[in-house]
Design an enzyme around this catalytic site. Structure first.
Site, PDB file in Angstrom:
ATOM      1  N   LYS A 168       0.869  -1.179   0.000  1.00  0.00           N
ATOM      2  CA  LYS A 168       0.000   0.000   0.000  1.00  0.00           C
ATOM      3  C   LYS A 168       0.905   1.229   0.000  1.00  0.00           C
ATOM      4  O   LYS A 168       1.896   1.263   0.763  1.00  0.00           O
ATOM      5  CB  LYS A 168      -0.879  -0.002   1.246  1.00  0.00           C
ATOM      6  CG  LYS A 168      -1.918  -1.107   1.242  1.00  0.00           C
ATOM      7  CD  LYS A 168      -3.010  -0.779   0.258  1.00  0.00           C
ATOM      8  CE  LYS A 168      -4.161  -1.763   0.349  1.00  0.00           C
ATOM      9  NZ  LYS A 168      -5.228  -1.445  -0.619  1.00  0.00           N
ATOM     10  N   LYS A 212     -13.120  -7.262  -8.436  1.00  0.00           N
ATOM     11  CA  LYS A 212     -13.733  -7.609  -7.141  1.00  0.00           C
ATOM     12  C   LYS A 212     -15.220  -7.759  -7.396  1.00  0.00           C
ATOM     13  O   LYS A 212     -15.867  -6.813  -7.873  1.00  0.00           O
ATOM     14  CB  LYS A 212     -13.517  -6.499  -6.121  1.00  0.00           C
ATOM     15  CG  LYS A 212     -12.085  -6.346  -5.642  1.00  0.00           C
ATOM     16  CD  LYS A 212     -11.986  -5.161  -4.705  1.00  0.00           C
ATOM     17  CE  LYS A 212     -10.563  -4.988  -4.181  1.00  0.00           C
ATOM     18  NZ  LYS A 212     -10.354  -3.641  -3.606  1.00  0.00           N
TER      19      LYS A 212
HETATM   20  O1  NPG Z   1      -6.040  -9.491   1.133  1.00  0.00           O
HETATM   21  O2  NPG Z   1      -8.184  -9.171   1.270  1.00  0.00           O
HETATM   22  C1  NPG Z   1      -7.015  -8.771   1.213  1.00  0.00           C
HETATM   23  C2  NPG Z   1      -6.776  -7.293   1.238  1.00  0.00           C
HETATM   24  C3  NPG Z   1      -6.373  -6.774  -0.096  1.00  0.00           C
HETATM   25  O3  NPG Z   1      -5.491  -4.580  -0.105  1.00  0.00           O
HETATM   26  C4  NPG Z   1      -6.468  -5.279  -0.135  1.00  0.00           C
HETATM   27  N1  NPG Z   1      -7.688  -4.800  -0.206  1.00  0.00           N
HETATM   28  O4  NPG Z   1      -7.952  -1.574  -1.615  1.00  0.00           O
HETATM   29  O5  NPG Z   1      -7.851  -3.516  -2.502  1.00  0.00           O
HETATM   30  C5  NPG Z   1      -7.942  -2.801  -1.518  1.00  0.00           C
HETATM   31  C6  NPG Z   1      -7.968  -3.402  -0.126  1.00  0.00           C
HETATM   32  C7  NPG Z   1      -9.272  -3.255   0.615  1.00  0.00           C
HETATM   33  C8  NPG Z   1      -9.452  -3.943   1.787  1.00  0.00           C
HETATM   34  C9  NPG Z   1     -10.274  -2.484   0.161  1.00  0.00           C
HETATM   35  C10 NPG Z   1     -10.628  -3.845   2.504  1.00  0.00           C
HETATM   36  C11 NPG Z   1     -11.457  -2.373   0.880  1.00  0.00           C
HETATM   37  C12 NPG Z   1     -11.628  -3.070   2.025  1.00  0.00           C
END
Ligand code: NPG
Length: 371
Positions: free
Chosen positions: A163, A263
């Protein structure tokens, strides 16, 4: 099938370690778990909206209300319901894709459990196992980040996503690339934290040979992403900007991305997710499966989605022990760097009811008018 009842649950799952992104820190996942009861049996779904409208406009309280007031009544009691009917029946209600996706997932699970068909087989999956990546949040120091990368590689992950945000980008990326070498599959995710004025700065990531940079600019700034894509050599991937096949087609035709993170919740369900996969693949655009800290239910469905042939890049579908002490399904494990795609009917996972009950903080059962 005909739905007799829809149950909504809030489930509190503490995370093993806090997950910090450009829009905040999460120390627990509040999951909205949905169970449908039909004349064909039960089905399970999960709404991936967050507790607050930080990743996207949807959030859990609102999803609950939307499900209760609008979406569930449109499906309860509808005769001959199948998963392909869900989106058309909910179409008049604008937006709320994550809430709609949860309902479609539960209906599809019920339908497939009754038919003895797995999610993966239904969606057109071709792989028995998928190679997951791991997403690492913003850390308090580069040393801490390097330790976490090291642990992740030891655990068997082969792709790492970092991130990033203004102030936490070039230095951590350089440090990880330097320490772990050029063979590490490395990518970054900004969650819309940059502006067009940062394009020259983002170009400084190019020497680190990243697999991709994910959603650097605002969700609605496709033109800005196209400008960035022309300016940098790192492939631009979109996440938040892609909410349907239509938005994928627009982004691709503008040259705003060469890779798409899919997603299911963000695009309104697994059927639309498959359509986005099919479209992107037909355009030569790479796809990978995103993650939203799902419970084992969403993880099972994501593994099925990620088994489709176009998912050539590792997804954010890590093993259960990367997220939680305890989940509401048996854990998914990383074996030789891969996770098995469930093969049983429907989602192919059973809900651990005592765990679910113990972690449930709110419950509501919605029934059709005739019940
Ligand atoms: O491994 O599930 C996982 C997390 C991956 O970074 C991840 N998800 O921005 O993609 C994203 C983020 C996220 C997590 C977004 C939670 C929204 C909710």
């Amino acid at each position: 099938m005909k739905l007799r009842a829809i149950e909504l649950r809030s489930v509190h799952l503490p995370l093993l370690s806090p997950f910090r992104t450009s829009h905040g820190t999460e120390s627990a996942r509040e999951a909205l778990v949905l169970r449908v009861e039909s004349d064909d049996g039960e089905g399970w779904g999960e709404c991936v909206a967050g507790s607050d409208p930080l990743y996207c406009p949807e959030y859990l309280e609102e999803a609950w209300l939307t499900l209760k007031r609008y979406l569930a009544p449109a499906l309860l009691g509808a005769p001959g319901l199948t998963a392909t009917d869900v989106q058309p029946l909910l179409h008049e209600f604008k937006g709320h894709r994550m809430a709609k996706a949860a309902l479609e997932m539960a209906v599809l699970d019920a339908e497939l459990r009754a038919a003895g068909v797995s999610f993966a087989a239904y969606l057109g999956g071709v792989a028995d196992v998928v190679t997951p990546g791991i997403a690492l949040g913003i850390m308090s120091s580069v040393d801490e980040l390097q330790d976490r990368v090291s642990e992740s590689l030891e655990a068997g992950y082969r792709r790492v996503k970092l991130k990033i945000c203004p102030g936490w980008d070039l230095v951590p990326v350089a440090a990880v690339r330097d320490r772990f070498g050029e063979n590490l599959m490395l990518q970054v995710d900004a969650n819309s934290a940059y502006q067009r004025a940062d394009i020259d700065h983002l170009a400084c990531l190019d020497p680190f040979c990243l697999l991709l940079i994910e959603q650097p600019l605002e969700d609605d700034d496709l033109i800005g992403h196209a400008q960035l894509a022309r300016r940098i050599t790192t492939p631009v991937c979109l996440d938040e900007s892609i909410v349907s096949v239509h938005s994928a087609a627009t982004a691709i035709s503008l040259g705003a991305c060469s890779i798409v993170n899919i997603k299911a919740g963000r695009v309104g369900g697994y059927l639309e997710a498959r359509a986005v996969h099919d479209f992107c693949t037909s355009q030569g655009v790479g796809v990978w499966c995103g993650g939203m800290l799902e419970t084992g239910l969403g993880r099972a469905a994501n593994l099925a989605l990620a088994s489709l042939p176009g998912f050539t890049l590792p997804g954010d579908i890590s093993a259960t022990d990367r997220y939680f002490h305890e989940d509401i399904t048996p854990p998914f494990r990383l074996v030789d760097g891969t996770i098995a795609v469930p093969t049983g009917p429907g989602l192919g996972v059973e809900v651990l009811r005592p765990v679910l009950d113990a972690l449930t903080t709110r419950f509501e059962a919605l029934a059709g008018a005739e019940h």
